[in-house]
Design an enzyme around this catalytic site. Structure first.
Site, PDB file in Angstrom:
ATOM      1  N   GLY A 165     -54.511 -16.754   8.756  1.00 45.37           N
ATOM      2  CA  GLY A 165     -55.041 -15.812   9.747  1.00 45.37           C
ATOM      3  C   GLY A 165     -54.645 -14.386   9.377  1.00 45.37           C
ATOM      4  O   GLY A 165     -53.559 -14.167   8.854  1.00 45.37           O
ATOM      5  N   ARG A 176     -58.390 -19.903   5.481  1.00 46.23           N
ATOM      6  CA  ARG A 176     -57.350 -20.919   5.671  1.00 46.23           C
ATOM      7  C   ARG A 176     -57.567 -22.032   4.640  1.00 46.23           C
ATOM      8  O   ARG A 176     -58.632 -22.631   4.594  1.00 46.23           O
ATOM      9  CB  ARG A 176     -57.418 -21.490   7.082  1.00 46.23           C
ATOM     10  CG  ARG A 176     -56.972 -20.502   8.150  1.00 46.23           C
ATOM     11  CD  ARG A 176     -56.571 -21.221   9.426  1.00 46.23           C
ATOM     12  NE  ARG A 176     -56.261 -20.284  10.494  1.00 46.23           N
ATOM     13  CZ  ARG A 176     -55.050 -19.734  10.675  1.00 46.23           C
ATOM     14  NH1 ARG A 176     -54.055 -20.044   9.863  1.00 46.23           N
ATOM     15  NH2 ARG A 176     -54.839 -18.892  11.667  1.00 46.23           N
ATOM     16  N   ASN A 182     -46.678 -19.357   7.620  1.00 46.68           N
ATOM     17  CA  ASN A 182     -45.947 -20.565   7.234  1.00 46.68           C
ATOM     18  C   ASN A 182     -46.652 -21.466   6.230  1.00 46.68           C
ATOM     19  O   ASN A 182     -46.061 -21.901   5.251  1.00 46.68           O
ATOM     20  CB  ASN A 182     -45.642 -21.386   8.488  1.00 46.68           C
ATOM     21  CG  ASN A 182     -44.423 -20.862   9.180  1.00 46.68           C
ATOM     22  OD1 ASN A 182     -43.338 -20.917   8.633  1.00 46.68           O
ATOM     23  ND2 ASN A 182     -44.595 -20.306  10.371  1.00 46.68           N
ATOM     24  N   THR A 221     -49.135 -20.726   4.264  1.00 52.31           N
ATOM     25  CA  THR A 221     -49.284 -19.962   3.020  1.00 52.31           C
ATOM     26  C   THR A 221     -47.988 -20.012   2.217  1.00 52.31           C
ATOM     27  O   THR A 221     -47.986 -20.163   0.994  1.00 52.31           O
ATOM     28  CB  THR A 221     -49.618 -18.488   3.378  1.00 52.31           C
ATOM     29  OG1 THR A 221     -50.849 -18.482   4.103  1.00 52.31           O
ATOM     30  CG2 THR A 221     -49.724 -17.621   2.146  1.00 52.31           C
ATOM     31  N   ILE A 235     -48.651 -12.740  13.354  1.00 48.29           N
ATOM     32  CA  ILE A 235     -48.433 -12.203  14.703  1.00 48.29           C
ATOM     33  C   ILE A 235     -47.499 -13.140  15.489  1.00 48.29           C
ATOM     34  O   ILE A 235     -47.086 -12.813  16.586  1.00 48.29           O
ATOM     35  CB  ILE A 235     -49.759 -12.014  15.474  1.00 48.29           C
ATOM     36  CG1 ILE A 235     -50.454 -13.353  15.757  1.00 48.29           C
ATOM     37  CG2 ILE A 235     -50.689 -11.078  14.729  1.00 48.29           C
ATOM     38  CD1 ILE A 235     -51.515 -13.271  16.840  1.00 48.29           C
ATOM     39  N   ASP A 236     -47.208 -14.321  14.928  1.00 51.30           N
ATOM     40  CA  ASP A 236     -46.383 -15.301  15.656  1.00 51.30           C
ATOM     41  C   ASP A 236     -44.877 -15.059  15.495  1.00 51.30           C
ATOM     42  O   ASP A 236     -44.080 -15.622  16.239  1.00 51.30           O
ATOM     43  CB  ASP A 236     -46.705 -16.721  15.180  1.00 51.30           C
ATOM     44  CG  ASP A 236     -48.155 -17.102  15.442  1.00 51.30           C
ATOM     45  OD1 ASP A 236     -48.749 -16.539  16.376  1.00 51.30           O
ATOM     46  OD2 ASP A 236     -48.685 -17.951  14.710  1.00 51.30           O
ATOM     47  N   ARG A 239     -57.606 -16.941  38.021  1.00 52.61           N
ATOM     48  CA  ARG A 239     -58.502 -16.404  36.993  1.00 52.61           C
ATOM     49  C   ARG A 239     -57.772 -16.429  35.641  1.00 52.61           C
ATOM     50  O   ARG A 239     -56.543 -16.283  35.594  1.00 52.61           O
ATOM     51  CB  ARG A 239     -58.907 -14.963  37.312  1.00 52.61           C
ATOM     52  CG  ARG A 239     -59.805 -14.831  38.518  1.00 52.61           C
ATOM     53  CD  ARG A 239     -61.207 -15.357  38.219  1.00 52.61           C
ATOM     54  NE  ARG A 239     -62.117 -15.075  39.304  1.00 52.61           N
ATOM     55  CZ  ARG A 239     -62.327 -15.888  40.349  1.00 52.61           C
ATOM     56  NH1 ARG A 239     -61.672 -17.024  40.438  1.00 52.61           N
ATOM     57  NH2 ARG A 239     -63.198 -15.547  41.291  1.00 52.61           N
ATOM     58  N   ARG A 293     -55.108  -9.875  16.989  1.00 56.97           N
ATOM     59  CA  ARG A 293     -54.915  -9.671  15.545  1.00 56.97           C
ATOM     60  C   ARG A 293     -55.710  -8.486  15.024  1.00 56.97           C
ATOM     61  O   ARG A 293     -55.716  -8.219  13.817  1.00 56.97           O
ATOM     62  CB  ARG A 293     -55.348 -10.939  14.787  1.00 56.97           C
ATOM     63  CG  ARG A 293     -54.513 -12.145  15.104  1.00 56.97           C
ATOM     64  CD  ARG A 293     -54.458 -13.144  13.983  1.00 56.97           C
ATOM     65  NE  ARG A 293     -55.707 -13.443  13.343  1.00 56.97           N
ATOM     66  CZ  ARG A 293     -56.189 -14.678  13.174  1.00 56.97           C
ATOM     67  NH1 ARG A 293     -55.530 -15.719  13.662  1.00 56.97           N
ATOM     68  NH2 ARG A 293     -57.308 -14.879  12.532  1.00 56.97           N
TER      69      ARG A 293
HETATM   70  O1  F6P Z   1     -51.137 -17.897  12.970  1.00 62.20           O
HETATM   71  C1  F6P Z   1     -51.673 -16.808  13.604  1.00 62.20           C
HETATM   72  C2  F6P Z   1     -52.607 -17.219  14.710  1.00 62.20           C
HETATM   73  O2  F6P Z   1     -53.205 -16.040  15.213  1.00 62.20           O
HETATM   74  C3  F6P Z   1     -52.004 -18.025  15.841  1.00 62.20           C
HETATM   75  O3  F6P Z   1     -51.266 -17.274  16.755  1.00 62.20           O
HETATM   76  C4  F6P Z   1     -53.230 -18.649  16.435  1.00 62.20           C
HETATM   77  O4  F6P Z   1     -52.882 -19.797  17.164  1.00 62.20           O
HETATM   78  C5  F6P Z   1     -54.042 -18.964  15.223  1.00 62.20           C
HETATM   79  O5  F6P Z   1     -53.648 -18.040  14.226  1.00 62.20           O
HETATM   80  C6  F6P Z   1     -55.528 -18.867  15.410  1.00 62.20           C
HETATM   81  O6  F6P Z   1     -56.141 -19.264  14.247  1.00 62.20           O
HETATM   82  P1  F6P Z   1     -57.658 -19.019  13.857  1.00 62.20           P
HETATM   83  O7  F6P Z   1     -57.823 -17.570  13.552  1.00 62.20           O
HETATM   84  O8  F6P Z   1     -57.882 -19.878  12.687  1.00 62.20           O
HETATM   85  O9  F6P Z   1     -58.470 -19.403  15.063  1.00 62.20           O
END
Ligand code: F6P
Length: 360
Positions: free
Chosen positions: A12, A75, A113, A115, A136-137, A278, A287
């Protein structure tokens, strides 16, 4: 000194990938007379299928503030790396061949991770690898901080801030779903920064009755609304006790009814408390956009750290930051490990102390 380096961004994306690559290349070009940089398209895919282009200093100019990645990303799951592609191609051998064909001194790999696991595999196969921790995690073991996290945190916090005014006007319960399937660092920090009343993260399984209690307690205290910051991977106590396989089966069933965990939680809250709920999912906005100042600085430091390691010819490492100092962390030590939020984390403690519920 002549150096030939390869660059790729995998998994990602995040806001500070370009800023980091800029740091690497600028850090090298000021000391290396003859620098050749090859950028691979769309992560490991470009390395496998020999899709790359030669980049010049010009390509790295003006990209400090540019989100996304100038190389593209994709990915390529680690668990499939040893599985031949549809045409029977051995991916690992193909990556090695591309590397040797270009006579690279080093391959700089930016990613999270998964990667990192492939980066370590390539190291074990004898390639000179430097991994730079992007996500971003902020869940990469061996570094206190990953680039991308702080930028995403600003956005996730802003989402909660925006919800505050509308939640207060209507007197509703609001769920803001924040990215992070396995690790709740982003949700925890955004929840605290945004003043959420309830924070649900994968590391602290919740009891829906406790969540309902927290809402009712606020109602009784005369508060008109409750905001929940819920991680994508939030999990109930009941589900956390299931064997992995059973939980996966349950998730397969759940998506038929609910797009994500927040929708299930919303239904349950509505049923128990009768409150109107909601849901807001900022999703990939988290991102997107430009890197924040913190990330620009971190990326520049990590990029320069990688450039220095290349000049020192030290490979098989991740460039991390520990206690504020740039560190070379052996990939053999950190690959395959996840940095999770400890339920005993000081921030969790502080949040509980000020009355935030984790539903536990
Ligand atoms: O690993 C980063 C991340 O943004 C996670 O926080 C999220 O769960 C995932 O990627 C989303 O992945 P994708 O962009 O493949 O939907």
């Amino acid at each position: 000194m002549i150096k030939r380096i390869g660059l790729l961004t995998s998994g990602g994306d995040c806001q500070a990938l370009n800023a980091t690559m800029r740091g690497v290349v600028k850090g090298l070009s000021n000391s290396v007379e003859n620098l050749e940089v090859y950028g691979f398209d769309d992560g490991y895919k470009g390395l496998i299928y020999g899709k790359y282009r030669m980049l010049t200093a010009k390509d790295f100019s003006g990209i400090l503030t540019q989100g996304g990645t100038i190389l593209g990303t994709s990915r390529q799951p680690f668990k499939l790396m040893r599985v031949p592609d549809e045409k029977g191609l051995d991916k690992v051998e193909a990556m090695k061949q591309t590397y040797y064909k270009l006579c690279l001194d080093c391959l700089v790999i930016l990613g999270g991770n998964g990667t990192q696991k492939t980066a370590n595999l390539l190291r074990e196969e004898g390639l000179n690898i430097i991994h730079l921790p992007k996500t971003i995690d902020n869940d990469i073991w061996g570094t206190d901080m990953t680039f991308g996290f702080q930028s995403a945190l600003e956005i996730a916090t802003n989402a909660i801030d925006c919800i505050h005014t509308t939640a207060a006007s209507h007197g509703r319960v609001f769920i803001v779903e924040i990215m992070g399937h396995k690790v709740g660092s982003l949700t925890l920090n955004a929840g605290v920064a945004g003043g959420a009343d309830v924070i649900l993260i994968p590391e602290i399984p919740y009891d829906i009755n406790k969540v309902a209690e927290a809402i009712q307690k606020r109602n009784k205290a005369g508060k008109r609304f409750t905001i929940l910051a819920v991680a994508e991977g939030a999990i109930s106590k009941e589900d956390a006790e299931l064997p992995k396989k059973k939980y996966k089966e349950k998730l397969t069933e759940r998506v038929k009814k609910y797009p994500s965990v927040s929708y299930e939680i919303a239904d349950q809250i509505q049923a128990v408390t009768g409150s109107e709920v909601r849901i807001t999912v900022p999703g990939h906005m988290q991102r997107g956009g430009e890197p924040c100042a913190y990330d620009r600085v971190l990326s520049t430091r990590i990029g320069a750290g990688a450039a220095q390691a290349i000049m020192d010819e030290e490979y098989g490492i991740m460039i991390g930051v520990i206690n504020g100092k740039i560190k070379r962390v052996p990939l053999a030590e950190c690959a395959g490990k996840l940095k999770m939020v400890s339920p005993k984390d000081q921030l969790v403690k502080a949040a509980k102390q000020i009355g935030i519920s984790f539903g536990d």
